[in-house]
Design an enzyme around this catalytic site. Structure first.
Site, PDB file in Angstrom:
ATOM      1  CG  ASP A 201      39.332  51.686  41.487  1.00 23.81           C
ATOM      2  OD1 ASP A 201      39.303  50.338  41.689  1.00 23.81           O
ATOM      3  OD2 ASP A 201      38.557  52.260  40.551  1.00 23.81           O
ATOM      4  CG  HIS A 202      41.765  48.662  39.165  1.00 25.77           C
ATOM      5  ND1 HIS A 202      42.022  47.417  38.681  1.00 25.77           N
ATOM      6  CD2 HIS A 202      40.469  48.768  38.690  1.00 25.77           C
ATOM      7  CE1 HIS A 202      40.896  46.560  38.128  1.00 25.77           C
ATOM      8  NE2 HIS A 202      40.071  47.819  38.307  1.00 25.77           N
TER       9      HIS A 202
ATOM     10  CD  GLU B 157      35.562  45.661  44.238  1.00 24.59           C
ATOM     11  OE1 GLU B 157      35.028  46.261  45.074  1.00 24.59           O
ATOM     12  OE2 GLU B 157      36.139  46.064  43.290  1.00 24.59           O
TER      13      GLU B 157
HETATM   14 ZN    ZN Z   1      38.439  46.661  37.074  1.00 28.53          ZN
END
Ligand code: ZN
Length: 507
Positions: A180-181, A287
């Site tokens: 994530d990120h 994403e």
């Molecule tokens: Zn975010």
């Protein structure tokens, strides 16, 4: 310790594993076994048990390669040989090899997915109990580098914790693992090497937030791109109007300049990452996040980014714009809900036009906008993380209020430090003085926004705090409490994440 030989005898009396699960539920001498974790592989009966301090995997059937590859203590009882194995990363890899459902997978074909970041490695069983049978797929392993640093974990451990939970709950519907990120090539490579199946690219370091005065200077900033970069942009956008499912998006010169100055470097970066890392890795849910900006993402900006990515061959699974209003950590939406609804619809039209899902970040506890999201999107991804940690804190408050009081005072002392990592509006002055609160009163604290945010953002400091001798101040006591009360934690999570799903119209 349970008697493995009696369990084997009980197994012989049952036709199926389901029968065995039902039988052990009726026998208190086996209540250390997690019933759903009972699995068979060739000659091996495999299951998880709860021990005083932790959990272990038990495997029988010493002849099988599965048994031999596991690392642990081989023991024998009444002629039955078995191995007791710690829940390590290495053992999780063996389990993944022989039980394919414990591997993370792409969730691209599922319409509704929910990220359930688990900073402690303890939340997934409760999540899976809730999701079993629902048409929603979980992304269980979901941590940012910031979270890893603040909790002292790495991606191998994060994934292993998810694998053990999936095995424990016998969740066979498929789960994802999200790096994530991520912002750098090295971090993305690391997540992919660990077997993560989703990459959330954080483009924020390539987004040029306009500073004061730069608004008037867009023409010069745009010209600094050089003619070779400007020409294709102008061919694609300048003076054009696009029909996006009935909505018109236009790019007069000023809008083109503005979006190019803010987003073009991020677009180029995302294309490079996709081509060099994500695409070669195979079936990865990609994403693109452009949510960490100073201002909300305008529909034209969203379209500007997405059109270029899609035309460059980037297969976007989800995209996270920054929505209007504030999505602060661990509390409800702050802002104008009608405006949110209007703008959300526009973002949804763009996502639908290009065929990906909107991704809603900082999605914990945004109850007032969940109905809009559930109504407007047939497909979406919602990320939660911190709220799962706050539910774990509720367990401490309920079971060990005095330990919570110490944690609370520590968090107050260190709030300014934690504010470096997270933007929140919490006012310590609005938090009730805990010395004045009874054990009953304490239970209400996690319903108060300022206290929620205080505990929400100080998790890293709380978990890592040590005294002069190097002993953890809270960590060991907290994990011991969570281990003893894991059923209560799972119950809290089922209820709280269940409230999320209810507001989204999903259950
Ligand atoms: Zn975010």
């Amino acid at each position: 310790m349970i008697s493995v030989s009696s369990l084997m005898a009980l197994r012989k009396s049952q036709k199926t594993i389901a029968g065995l699960k039902a039988a052990i539920n009726r026998k208190p001498e086996f209540n250390a076994i997690y019933p759903e974790s009972l699995h068979e592989f060739q000659d091996s009966l495999v299951f998880l048990i709860k021990t005083e301090q932790s959990k272990e995997l038990i495997a029988t059937g010493p002849g099988s390669p599965f048994f031999q590859e596991l690392m642990g203590d081989t023991r024998s009882e009444n002629g039955v040989t078995f191995k007791c194995c710690p829940l390590t990363v290495a053992n999780s890899r063996v389990v993944r090899q022989y039980f394919p459902f414990t591997n993370p997978v792409s969730l691209a074909s599922h319409d509704i997915t929910i990220g359930l970041g688990d900073r402690l490695g303890l939340a997934s069983p409760g999540h899976l109990q809730l999701l079993k049978g629902l048409n929603i797929r979980p992304v269980l392993a979901q941590q940012s580098i910031r979270e890893l640093n603040l909790t002292g974990r790495n991606y191998q451990q994060v994934l292993a914790d998810a694998v053990w939970a999936v095995f424990q709950e016998d969740y066979q519907a498929g789960f994802g693992a999200d790096g994530d990120h991520l912002k750098t090539f090295d971090d993305i490579k690391m997540a992919l090497d660990c077997g993560f199946t989703m990459i959330t690219l954080d483009c924020s370091e390539h987004i040029h937030n306009l500073r004061d005065g730069e608004e008037a200077d867009l023409e010069r900033l745009y010209t600094s791109f050089g003619p070779d970069q400007r020409r294709p942009l102008e061919t694609a956008f300048l003076g054009k109007e696009f029909n996006v499912s009935g909505m018109t998006i236009a790019f007069p010169l000023e809008s083109l300049r503005r979006n190019a100055v803010i987003y073009q470097k991020a677009v180029d970066f995302a294309i490079k990452v996709y081509r060099e890392l994500v695409k070669p890795a195979g079936n990865i849910d990609f994403e693109v996040s452009i949510d960490e900006t100073l201002t909300p993402t305008e529909p034209a900006a969203h379209f500007f980014v997405a059109k270029q990515l899609v035309e460059a061959g980037v297969k976007i699974n989800s995209l996270a714009p920054r929505f209007c209003g504030e999505f602060q950590k661990g509390i409800d939406y702050i802002g104008d809900i009608r405006q949110f609804e209007r703008e959300y619809k526009e973002h949804e039209l763009i996502a639908k036009h290009f065929g990906y899902k909107l991704s809603i970040h900082s999605g914990s506890d945004k109850f007032s906008v969940f109905p809009v999201i559930g109504r407007e999107s047939k497909r979406f991804h919602l990320k939660t993380a911190g709220t799962n940690w706050l539910e774990a804190i509720r367990v401490i408050i309920e079971k060990e209020p005095d330990l919570y009081r110490q944690i609370h005072l520590f968090a107050l002392e260190h709030l300014d430090e934690a504010k470096k990592y997270y933007h929140i509006s919490a006012e310590p002055g609005r938090i009730p003085d805990i010395n004045s609160l009874s054990a009953e009163g304490l239970k209400d604290l996690m319903n108060q926004n300022d206290a929620r945010q205080l505990i929400h953002i100080t998790y890293g400091l709380i978990l890592q705090a040590k005294d002069e001798k190097g002993t953890y101040l809270f960590r060991d006591k907290m994990f011991a409490c969570w281990h003893r009360n894991e059923d209560l934690y799972a119950q809290f999570l089922r209820k709280h994440i269940g409230r999320h799903l209810g507001a989204l119209g999903l259950m």
